[in-house]
Design an enzyme around this catalytic site. Structure first.
Site, short mmCIF file in Angstrom:
data_model
loop_
_atom_site.label_atom_id
_atom_site.label_comp_id
_atom_site.label_asym_id
_atom_site.label_seq_id
_atom_site.Cartn_x
_atom_site.Cartn_y
_atom_site.Cartn_z
N GLY A 23 0.95 -0.57 0.19
CA GLY A 23 -0.07 0.11 0.33
C GLY A 23 0.83 1.00 -0.04
CD GLU A 31 1.33 -2.15 3.18
OE1 GLU A 31 1.57 -3.09 3.03
OE2 GLU A 31 2.67 -1.39 3.17
CG ASP A 64 6.21 -3.44 2.33
OD1 ASP A 64 5.31 -3.42 2.56
OD2 ASP A 64 6.81 -3.23 1.71
CG HIS A 74 11.71 0.64 -0.09
ND1 HIS A 74 10.17 1.11 -0.54
CD2 HIS A 74 10.26 1.06 1.38
CE1 HIS A 74 9.16 1.74 -0.39
NE2 HIS A 74 8.94 1.60 0.63
CG ASP A 92 6.56 0.67 -3.47
OD1 ASP A 92 6.63 1.24 -2.38
OD2 ASP A 92 6.98 1.66 -4.02
#
Length: 331
Positions: free
Chosen positions: A9, A43, A67, A121, A131
């Site tokens: 998200g 998310e 994540d 990331h 992402d």
């Protein structure tokens, strides 16, 4: 057969224009969002839509790469206790994002699934692809341009996902902070189980991770605290309350430029509503006072001008955490 998908998200401003996406491959992904929402809502929506999009394959194992430790904890750890308490937390307050969580609880019933935490990331191909798509949706809502939806999952039933009208905006869900055992990248959580504390245990507000490696101890303390301070200055970090909850010491204090004393919880709550800007950092000095304490002084420069700053970092287990900070504007 195992379906492997990443869910992610994004929210610009948090809250702000928000997007969500799940991704299997370039021909199998889906995205959506809202004009106003939070990162945690994105998310959660990504996971919910993935469950709905694969509902026609209930016999297949669904491996969800995520994540967001908030999402994993909500689904794998806290939901049973919340349900018993009428969707209220241990302190009696209502659970945030409850509508999304109820929908996920219903969609996941009877499914063969597991969660795997991946570091965001960090170059993970599927996570990065999700992402990028979630951020593209948030950017599209911000610029009022067409929203990329994606092809969806082959053979999926009508998911009935409302992609244009988001849930009521609540504070980002970081008040359900990561569990005290922490998550390792690649750690998996099978259906109905959780590796760690009791299934219905809830941490205190913004409780921290004990084991996640924030800065590898292979690098020097000086390098570690400088790297972490730079991370704290990044707008993406300041908008991620769950990450801030890891970086700030439980007894964190700050004397702000106005002279106000900030506690950890007050700072985290304030940063939820802040639209952070880029700032540069010029390191002046790093003193390692002992094996577990480092004092960093530096000059920051941003849209509000420059300031001289002092940060005291303490080593807690394998983590450096910010214990104290003070900033003084330069004339």
């Amino acid at each position: 057969m195992t379906i492997v998908a990443a869910a992610d998200g994004s929210a610009l401003g948090n809250p702000g224009p928000a997007g969500w996406a799940w991704y299997v491959n370039d021909s199998c992904w889906r995205a959506g969002g809202w004009p106003h929402g939070t990162n945690n809502q994105g998310e959660l929506m990504a996971v919910l839509d993935l469950l709905r999009s694969t509902a026609h394959l209930p016999q297949e194992h669904l491996r969800i790469l995520c994540d967001s430790q908030y999402v994993i904890n909500c689904v794998s750890k806290w939901t049973p206790g919340w349900k018993r308490k009428g969707w209220r937390k241990a302190d009696g307050k209502p659970v945030l994002n409850v509508d999304l969580l109820k929908d996920i609880d219903a969609a996941i019933s009877g499914r063969n699934y597991s969660f795997e935490w991946v570091k965001g990331h960090a170059g993970h191909d599927l996570n990065e692809a999700a992402d990028v798509r979630a951020r593209a949706v948030a950017t599209a809502y911000q610029s009022q341009s067409p929203v990329p939806r994606g092809p969806g999952f082959p053979g999926a039933l009508d998911t009935e996902t409302d992609v244009d009208n988001g849930p009521g905006v609540e504070s980002p869900g970081s008040d359900e902070a990561p569990n005290s055992e922490g998550l390792k990248s690649g750690q998996q959580f099978p259906s109905g189980s959780y590796s760690g504390a009791a299934a219905d245990a809830e941490p205190d507000l913004f409780s921290s991770l004990a084991d996640e490696d924030i800065a590898p101890l292979e690098i020097s303390p000086r390098e570690a605290v400088v790297a972490l301070e730079r991370e704290l200055l990044a707008p993406s970090t300041r908008a991620d309350a769950s990450r801030l909850a890891v970086l700030l010491h439980p007894d964190f204090e700050e004397i702000g430029q106005s002279g106000r004393m900030w506690t950890r919880d007050a700072m985290l709550a304030a940063l939820e509503d802040e639209s952070a800007a880029e700032a540069t950092m010029e390191v002046l000095n790093v003193d390692v006072l002992d094996g577990s304490t480092a004092l960093l002084t530096y000059r920051s420069a941003g849209r509000r001008g420059s300031a001289l700053r002092t940060s005291l970092w303490r080593l807690s287990g394998s983590q450096w955490k910010l214990r104290f900070h003070q900033g003084t504007p330069e004339s």
